[in-house]
Design an enzyme around this catalytic site. Structure first.
Site, PDB file in Angstrom:
ATOM      1  N   ASP A  25       0.858  -1.036  -0.103  1.00 25.56           N
ATOM      2  CA  ASP A  25      -0.099  -0.025  -0.096  1.00 25.56           C
ATOM      3  C   ASP A  25       0.848   1.100   0.139  1.00 25.56           C
ATOM      4  O   ASP A  25       0.466   2.124   0.760  1.00 25.56           O
ATOM      5  CB  ASP A  25      -0.782   0.048   1.277  1.00 25.56           C
ATOM      6  CG  ASP A  25      -1.689  -1.209   1.147  1.00 25.56           C
ATOM      7  OD1 ASP A  25      -1.878  -2.091   0.165  1.00 25.56           O
ATOM      8  OD2 ASP A  25      -2.729  -1.300   2.205  1.00 25.56           O
ATOM      9  N   LYS A 129      -6.613  -4.959  -3.078  1.00 20.66           N
ATOM     10  CA  LYS A 129      -7.363  -5.667  -1.958  1.00 20.66           C
ATOM     11  C   LYS A 129      -8.283  -4.847  -0.989  1.00 20.66           C
ATOM     12  O   LYS A 129      -8.003  -3.594  -0.846  1.00 20.66           O
ATOM     13  CB  LYS A 129      -6.166  -5.844  -0.963  1.00 20.66           C
ATOM     14  CG  LYS A 129      -5.292  -5.025  -0.336  1.00 20.66           C
ATOM     15  CD  LYS A 129      -4.223  -5.506   0.565  1.00 20.66           C
ATOM     16  CE  LYS A 129      -3.342  -4.816   1.305  1.00 20.66           C
ATOM     17  NZ  LYS A 129      -4.053  -3.637   2.133  1.00 20.66           N
ATOM     18  N   CYS A 162      -2.032  -2.621   7.613  1.00 21.25           N
ATOM     19  CA  CYS A 162      -1.936  -3.596   6.407  1.00 21.25           C
ATOM     20  C   CYS A 162      -0.637  -4.426   6.560  1.00 21.25           C
ATOM     21  O   CYS A 162      -0.859  -5.814   6.059  1.00 21.25           O
ATOM     22  CB  CYS A 162      -2.186  -2.660   5.547  1.00 21.25           C
ATOM     23  SG  CYS A 162      -3.899  -2.009   5.223  1.00 21.25           S
TER      24      CYS A 162
END
Ligand code: C5J
Length: 220
Positions: A25, A129, A162
């Protein structure tokens, strides 16, 4: 033949035939002003500081020809993959609202792009995701199997959200995981420190951690 990487709590035996890098990310939405992270009141400069190290780590894996996975936390434009409980939480703006870089955490919007310095190139795996973990509702496990991968080196943001969720998912699926300490960051220094400690505790209960230089020196 494996390469012993000095790490906590002990050496990580990296297997060049089975390893992949996972960059979690590194999106404008988390790293730049006007993105989702900023809208939650966070100091995004903390995350910007790791960009050169993440880029160097990506460069090292490219040089070695080892697989690279990039993830993006993102939702479909109609938000049908965003549970109401996730949508309901936020700060000044919510997921799907329009900010200076387009709709927050929505696929294809400018803010959803990975920062230029860490951007994927042809042949690298890119996973969108909808959750915090990279295995939930994605094809990443099949992609890793195709490449014969059973070890994952982790980088990206944020360490305790994450990155940690993805590492724990990977650990439960049998992957050996190494987190690169200075190639991950949190908006909260104490959360990063606690995450690094809990990952390596109890004999690497979730995985190993090491600074980028120790990894680079060992593999070069
Ligand atoms: C967050 C992430 N922090 N990529 N996402 O909401 O860690």
């Amino acid at each position: 033949m494996t390469i012993a990487i000095p790490a906590r709590p002990g050496p990580f035996q990296l297997d060049p035939e089975r390893v992949a890098l996972v960059v979690i990310d590194m999106q404008r939405d988390f790293v730049e002003l006007g993105g989702f992270g900023d809208s939650l009141g966070n100091d995004v400069t903390r995350l910007q500081a790791i960009i050169p190290t993440v880029a160097a780590l990506i460069g090292l894996f490219r040089e070695k020809g080892w697989p690279i996975v990039h993830t993006r936390e993102s939702h479909l434009p109609d938000l049908s993959d965003c549970p109401p409980a996730k949508l309901a939480r936020g700060g000044a703006l919510r997921i799907g609202d329009v900010g200076p870089m387009g709709r927050l955490l929505v696929r294809g919007e400018p803010g959803n792009a990975i920062v230029d310095a860490c951007a994927p190139v042809d042949g690298e795996i890119v996973i969108d995701k909808p959750g915090k973990g990279m295995f939930y509702a994605t094809s990443v496990e099949a992609e890793l199997k195709n490449h014969g991968v059973s070890q994952l080196v982790f980088a990206g943001v944020t360490t305790e959200v994450c990155v940690q969720t993805s590492m724990r998912e990977a650990n439960d699926r049998g992957y050996e995981c190494l987190l690169v300490e200075d190639a991950t960051e949190s908006y909260f220094a104490e959360f990063k420190a606690a995450t690094l400690a809990m990952i390596a505790a109890q004999g690497a209960i979730v995985g190993w951690t090491t600074p980028f230089e120790r990894l680079r020196e060992a593999v070069e």
